[in-house]
Design an enzyme around this catalytic site. Structure first.
Site, PDB file in Angstrom:
ATOM      1  N   ASP A 128     -54.112   6.036 -11.034  1.00 55.58           N
ATOM      2  CA  ASP A 128     -54.860   4.867 -11.460  1.00 55.58           C
ATOM      3  C   ASP A 128     -56.185   4.871 -10.684  1.00 55.58           C
ATOM      4  OD1 ASP A 128     -55.453   2.311 -12.556  1.00 55.58           O
ATOM      5  OD2 ASP A 128     -54.641   1.353 -10.769  1.00 55.58           O
ATOM      6  N   ASP A 130     -58.824   1.662  -9.790  1.00 57.59           N
ATOM      7  CA  ASP A 130     -58.985   0.539  -8.872  1.00 57.59           C
ATOM      8  C   ASP A 130     -57.709   0.255  -8.090  1.00 57.59           C
ATOM      9  OD1 ASP A 130     -61.722  -1.140  -9.513  1.00 57.59           O
ATOM     10  OD2 ASP A 130     -61.010  -0.066 -11.268  1.00 57.59           O
ATOM     11  N   ASP A 136     -60.815  -2.519  -5.374  1.00 55.38           N
ATOM     12  CA  ASP A 136     -61.088  -3.115  -6.679  1.00 55.38           C
ATOM     13  C   ASP A 136     -62.592  -3.294  -6.908  1.00 55.38           C
ATOM     14  OD1 ASP A 136     -60.441  -4.232  -9.134  1.00 55.38           O
ATOM     15  OD2 ASP A 136     -60.310  -6.265  -8.336  1.00 55.38           O
ATOM     16  N   THR A 164     -57.130   5.645 -16.278  1.00 55.63           N
ATOM     17  CA  THR A 164     -57.665   4.356 -15.857  1.00 55.63           C
ATOM     18  C   THR A 164     -57.894   3.427 -17.040  1.00 55.63           C
ATOM     19  OG1 THR A 164     -59.605   3.301 -14.832  1.00 55.63           O
ATOM     20  CG2 THR A 164     -59.961   5.431 -15.890  1.00 55.63           C
ATOM     21  N   ASP A 320     -60.368 -10.132 -13.879  1.00 49.48           N
ATOM     22  CA  ASP A 320     -60.552 -10.179 -15.321  1.00 49.48           C
ATOM     23  C   ASP A 320     -59.198  -9.972 -15.986  1.00 49.48           C
ATOM     24  OD1 ASP A 320     -60.008  -7.354 -15.376  1.00 49.48           O
ATOM     25  OD2 ASP A 320     -62.107  -6.946 -14.953  1.00 49.48           O
ATOM     26  N   LYS A 328     -50.627   2.982 -20.567  1.00 49.18           N
ATOM     27  CA  LYS A 328     -50.599   4.101 -19.616  1.00 49.18           C
ATOM     28  C   LYS A 328     -49.557   5.155 -19.982  1.00 49.18           C
ATOM     29  CE  LYS A 328     -53.702   3.278 -16.304  1.00 49.18           C
ATOM     30  NZ  LYS A 328     -53.455   2.664 -15.010  1.00 49.18           N
ATOM     31  N   ASP A 352     -50.871   1.119  -8.580  1.00 50.50           N
ATOM     32  CA  ASP A 352     -50.579  -0.083  -7.801  1.00 50.50           C
ATOM     33  C   ASP A 352     -49.989  -1.199  -8.654  1.00 50.50           C
ATOM     34  OD1 ASP A 352     -53.078  -2.348  -8.234  1.00 50.50           O
ATOM     35  OD2 ASP A 352     -53.433  -0.303  -8.903  1.00 50.50           O
TER      36      ASP A 352
END
Length: 400
Positions: A128, A130, A136, A164, A320, A328, A352
Site C-alpha cells: 500500500d 500512504d 499519510d 495504491t 477523505d 485491492k 495498514d
C-alpha cells in the site's frame, strides 16, 4: 483464548512478595502455555487448509468455530512465531498487561513470513502507499529507509508492486509520490547493482498500471488495460461504471448534508469521493464522520442494482472518503497476472488498512498472503524481519 495463560500465570503481586524469583518462575510457565495454544490454533489452520484442498473447507473444525473464516494461502507457523515475538516483546514476562491486539497482529505477521520463506521463493511483494511506505499524504523521498529494503528485495529477484488507491492517469503524478524509490532503482540499474528489476505501480486500486522504465521521462511507462485486466473486468461497461459512481456520488452528497461536512465532491474517471472544503473556516473531518460516511455510502451502493455488475471499494483515507471501482484483491490479482501468473502463496501484500469497515487492504487477503502494519517504521521492521528469517532458512545466507 490467548488471555488464559496470562490470567493463570501472571503475578501482579510479585512486587510485594518476599520470594524474588516469582517472576522468573512465572515466565517459562506462561510461555509454555501460550506456545501450546498457538500450536493448537496452528493445527486447526492446517486442518482447514487440508479441507480447502479437497473442496470441503465448509466442514473444517475451524470453519465451524469461526463461520466467517476465509481462505488460507499458506500454513501459519504460529508456535514458532510466538516464541520469536515473545523474545522481543516479553509477552510471557508481563504481570499487568495482557497479550494485546498488537501482540497478536505481530505474531501473525511473523507466522506468515516464516511460512513464506520456508516455502519460498517469495516472488512478489506488494505495498500500500500512504501509512505503509510513507506518512499519510506524504511522498516516498530519497531519505526513506524503506527504499534500501525494497532495493534489497529487487536484488534478490523479488518483484515489487505498489497497489495504491491513488488513481492517476499521468505517470508524473506517481513519480511525484514515489520519486525517491524510482530514482534509487534507476541509479542501481546504472551502477549495475540491479539487473532487470521488476517494479510496477497499480493505481486506483485496480485501474491504472505503470511499470518501471529507466528510459521514460518519469521512470514509469503506462500499460494499456487490455493487456493485464482479468476476464471479469473486461466485461465491465462504461455505462455500468458511471452508474455506480452516480449512486456513490449521491450517497456522499447525502452524507455531506446529513453530517454537516465541510467537504467537496471530487469525481474521477474510476472513483468519486469527498475531500476537505477549500473554503475559509471549513471544519476538519472527525474520525466518526469519516467512518459514518464510509458505512452509509457502502450500504447505499450495495443496495443498488448496479453493484451486481461492478465490484467497488469504499474506504476512509484518513482525511477523505473515496469509492473506487474495483478493489485491492483485483489489484493484486491483476499484478500477479501481468507478472506471469504468480500464486497467492508466493505473494505478500503489506498494508495498514485491514479492519473490515472502511479499510481497502482488507480484500487483498482474497488474493494473497498479507502482513498488517501500523506505520511506515513497522514496514521497515517487517522487511528486516523478512530478510532475517530468509537468511536463517537458507544454507548459503546467515542472519546478522
Amino acid at each position: 483464548m490467548d488471555q488464559v495463560p496470562f490470567v493463570l500465570h501472571s503475578q501482579p503481586a510479585a512486587a510485594y512478595d518476599e520470594q524474588g524469583d516469582v517472576v522468573a518462575r512465572m515466565a517459562p510457565s506462561a510461555s509454555r502455555r501460550f506456545a501450546e495454544i498457538m500450536h493448537d490454533v496452528e493445527e486447526l489452520i492446517n486442518d482447514h487448509i487440508a479441507h480447502q484442498k479437497k473442496g470441503t473447507h465448509g466442514r473444517s473444525k475451524l470453519k465451524l468455530l469461526v463461520p466467517t473464516i476465509g481462505v488460507f494461502h499458506t500454513p501459519l507457523l504460529l508456535e514458532e512465531a510466538f516464541k520469536f515475538q515473545d523474545g522481543r516483546r516479553r509477552i510471557s514476562s508481563r504481570r499487568f498487561v495482557a497479550p494485546s491486539f498488537n501482540d497478536v497482529r505481530l505474531i501473525l505477521n511473523t507466522a506468515q513470513i516464516l511460512s513464506l520463506v520456508r516455502g519460498g521463493p517469495l516472488q512478489l511483494v506488494t505495498f500500500d502507499g500512504d501509512v505503509t511506505l510513507y506518512h499519510d499524504g506524504a511522498s516516498l523521498t530519497a531519505d526513506n529507509p524503506v527504499i534500501e529494503r525494497i532495493i534489497r528485495l529487487l536484488s534478490q529477484g523479488t518483484k515489487i508492486g505498489i497497489v495504491t488507491a491513488a488513481g492517476y492517469t499521468d505517470a508524473s503524478r506517481y513519480y511525484g509520490r514515489l520519486c525517491g524509490l524510482l530514482e534509487a532503482v534507476k541509479s542501481a540499474v546504472e551502477e549495475r547493482t540491479l539487473s532487470n528489476p521488476i517494479l510496477i505501480v497499480l493505481g486506483g486500486e485496480s485501474n491504472y498500471l505503470f511499470t518501471f522504465d529507466a528510459s521514460s521521462t518519469n521512470l514509469l511507462r503506462f500499460i494499456p488495460r487490455e493487456t493485464w485486466m482479468l476476464d471479469d473486468m473486461k466485461r465491465w461497461t462504461e455505462l455500468d461504471v458511471n452508474a455506480l459512481l452516480d449512486v456513490a456520488e449521491g450517497a456522499l452528497q447525502e452524507c455531506i448534508d446529513t453530517l454537516g461536512l465541510s467537504a467537496e465532491i471530487l469525481r474521477k474517471e474510476r472513483a468519486v469521493g469527498i475531500i476537505p472544503s477549500a473554503k475559509p473556516n471549513s471544519r476538519t473531518f472527525t474520525r466518526e464522520q469519516l467512518e459514518e460516511t464510509v458505512l452509509v455510502t457502502q450500504q447505499i451502493v450495495e443496495m443498488s442494482p448496479v453493484v451486481k455488475n461492478i465490484p467497488f471499494c469504499a474506504f476512509n483515507g484518513g482525511n477523505d472518503v473515496f469509492v473506487d471501482i474495483g478493489d485491492k484483491s483485483l489489484g493484486v490479482l491483476c499484478s500477479q497476472k501481468y507478472l506471469g501468473g504468480i500464486e497467492g502463496g508466493k505473494t505478500l501484500h503489506i498494508g495498514d488498512q485491514f479492519l473490515s469497515a472502511g479499510a481497502n487492504d482488507f480484500k487483498a487477503r482474497l488474493a494473497c498472503t498479507t502482513a498488517w502494519i501500523a506505520n511506515p517504521a513497522e514496514t521497515v521492521q517487517l522487511l528486516d524481519e523478512l530478510d532475517f528469517h530468509a537468511k536463517a532458512a537458507s544454507p548459503t545466507r546467515r542472519p546478522e
